[in-house]
Scaffold this motif. Structure first.
Motif, PDB file in Angstrom:
ATOM      1  N   HIS A  70       0.828  -1.115   0.114  1.00  9.81           N
ATOM      2  CA  HIS A  70       0.020  -0.027   0.093  1.00  9.81           C
ATOM      3  C   HIS A  70       0.818   1.338  -0.023  1.00  9.81           C
ATOM      4  CE1 HIS A  70      -3.808  -2.065   0.376  1.00  9.81           C
ATOM      5  NE2 HIS A  70      -3.316  -2.979   1.446  1.00  9.81           N
ATOM      6  N   VAL A  71       1.719   1.243  -1.007  1.00  8.47           N
ATOM      7  CA  VAL A  71       2.840   2.325  -0.933  1.00  8.47           C
ATOM      8  C   VAL A  71       1.973   3.710  -1.307  1.00  8.47           C
ATOM      9  CG1 VAL A  71       4.529   3.156  -2.663  1.00  8.47           C
ATOM     10  CG2 VAL A  71       4.676   1.013  -1.744  1.00  8.47           C
ATOM     11  N   SER A  72       2.326   4.966  -0.761  1.00  5.72           N
ATOM     12  CA  SER A  72       1.665   5.993  -0.964  1.00  5.72           C
ATOM     13  C   SER A  72       1.764   6.743  -2.198  1.00  5.72           C
ATOM     14  CB  SER A  72       2.117   6.813   0.138  1.00  5.72           C
ATOM     15  OG  SER A  72       3.421   7.523  -0.021  1.00  5.72           O
ATOM     16  N   TYR A  73       1.161   7.494  -2.605  1.00  5.48           N
ATOM     17  CA  TYR A  73       1.143   8.126  -3.992  1.00  5.48           C
ATOM     18  C   TYR A  73       2.706   9.049  -4.045  1.00  5.48           C
ATOM     19  CZ  TYR A  73      -3.234   7.396  -6.157  1.00  5.48           C
ATOM     20  OH  TYR A  73      -4.237   6.875  -6.773  1.00  5.48           O
ATOM     21  N   GLY A  74       2.926   9.641  -2.913  1.00  4.30           N
ATOM     22  CA  GLY A  74       4.132  10.274  -2.684  1.00  4.30           C
ATOM     23  C   GLY A  74       5.484   9.380  -3.013  1.00  4.30           C
ATOM     24  N   VAL A  75       5.381   8.194  -2.466  1.00  7.18           N
ATOM     25  CA  VAL A  75       6.676   7.162  -2.491  1.00  7.18           C
ATOM     26  C   VAL A  75       6.471   6.872  -3.934  1.00  7.18           C
ATOM     27  CG1 VAL A  75       7.330   4.978  -2.179  1.00  7.18           C
ATOM     28  CG2 VAL A  75       6.476   6.469  -0.445  1.00  7.18           C
ATOM     29  N   GLY A  78       1.944   1.107  -8.155  1.00  4.79           N
ATOM     30  CA  GLY A  78       1.395   0.382  -6.935  1.00  4.79           C
ATOM     31  C   GLY A  78       0.113   1.334  -6.683  1.00  4.79           C
ATOM     32  N   PRO A  79       0.390   2.640  -6.175  1.00  2.00           N
ATOM     33  CA  PRO A  79      -0.542   3.397  -5.747  1.00  2.00           C
ATOM     34  C   PRO A  79      -1.580   3.642  -6.859  1.00  2.00           C
ATOM     35  CG  PRO A  79       1.437   4.355  -5.100  1.00  2.00           C
ATOM     36  CD  PRO A  79       1.765   3.288  -6.127  1.00  2.00           C
ATOM     37  N   VAL A  80      -1.307   3.632  -7.966  1.00  2.61           N
ATOM     38  CA  VAL A  80      -2.351   3.855  -9.132  1.00  2.61           C
ATOM     39  C   VAL A  80      -3.333   2.601  -9.226  1.00  2.61           C
ATOM     40  CG1 VAL A  80      -2.792   4.280 -11.690  1.00  2.61           C
ATOM     41  CG2 VAL A  80      -0.688   5.545 -10.236  1.00  2.61           C
ATOM     42  N   LEU A  81      -2.624   1.523  -9.253  1.00  2.00           N
ATOM     43  CA  LEU A  81      -3.155   0.069  -9.360  1.00  2.00           C
ATOM     44  C   LEU A  81      -4.337   0.208  -8.000  1.00  2.00           C
ATOM     45  CD1 LEU A  81      -0.488  -2.244 -10.440  1.00  2.00           C
ATOM     46  CD2 LEU A  81      -2.479  -1.274 -11.525  1.00  2.00           C
TER      47      LEU A  81
END
Length: 230
Positions: free
Chosen positions: A48-53, A94-97
């Motif tokens: 659950h990586v953040s959009y920032g990362v 990841g965050p987009v998915l």
């Protein structure tokens, strides 16, 4: 985020015995990098990586694309750079998915975008391989189109950040990128087949970027028209 193409990549080349060898090496490396990218994307989704990362990961990948690839394409280090770029871009997805997977039919949207990307790649590649046509005439149109689409995407992003989103413009940009990336796949494959591209590292990264942009564009389009929240 759309991955972009360094303008100086096409000036580099590596001597190889035949276009067939370049094509074989390109498809082999492309398959491995796509698998690696899928694994890093899956890891980012699970964490659950953040959009920032995700954004930082993508920006590092773009920096490597522009500055490291031209300096390493003629050496074995270039393969490592390609894996680094594709892994980082996959991780950045990841965050987009996770955003689309949060939709009621999110898994369907992601799989459909993935399937359409694969069908487009196989169909366009097969056409270029069987006809062996020279698609170099498309280069100036594609470069101009990507530039226009990129500028339009910046306008759309700025408008959204200012609290005035332009959904029609965002969808138009996604549609433009989808069409342009199909043209890029056709052009890039034609260049390999006809001996215009003799460096399989450059050929691989070019095709990967086209597939990445095609997938993300289709994801945005399908999400807009098919998305259903829980």
């Amino acid at each position: 985020m759309q991955a972009d193409y360094p303008s100086n990549l096409s000036s580099l080349s590596v001597a190889v015995p035949s276009a067939q060898k370049v094509l074989r090496n390109t498809y082999m490396l492309l398959a491995m990098t796509l698998l690696f990218s899928a694994l890093t994307a899956a890891a980012a989704v699970a964490l659950h990586v953040s959009y920032g990362v995700g954004l930082v990961s993508s920006l590092i990948a773009l920096a490597l694309l522009w500055f490291a690839v031209p300096r390493t394409a003629n050496s074995a280090a270039g393969i490592g750079v390609v894996f680094a770029i594709t892994g980082l871009l996959g991780f950045g997805l990841g965050p987009v998915l996770n955003h689309y997977l949060a939709l009621a039919n999110g898994a369907q949207i992601v799989m459909l975008a993935l399937g359409l990307t694969g069908i487009a790649f196989l169909g366009l590649s097969a056409y270029a391989l069987t006809t062996r046509k020279d698609f170099s005439f498309m280069r100036s149109f594609l470069v101009a189109g990507v530039l226009v689409a990129f500028i339009a995407s910046i306008v759309s992003l700025v408008a959204a950040l200012l609290g005035h989103p332009l959904p029609a413009l965002a969808l138009t940009v996604s549609a433009m990128f989808a069409v342009l990336m199909c043209g890029m796949i056709l052009y890039q494959t034609g260049e390999i087949v006809n001996g215009g591209e003799t460096n399989y590292v450059l050929a691989t990264i070019g095709l990967y970027v086209s597939l990445y942009n095609l997938f993300t564009s289709l994801l945005q389009l399908l999400g807009a028209f098919m998305g259903e929240r829980d």
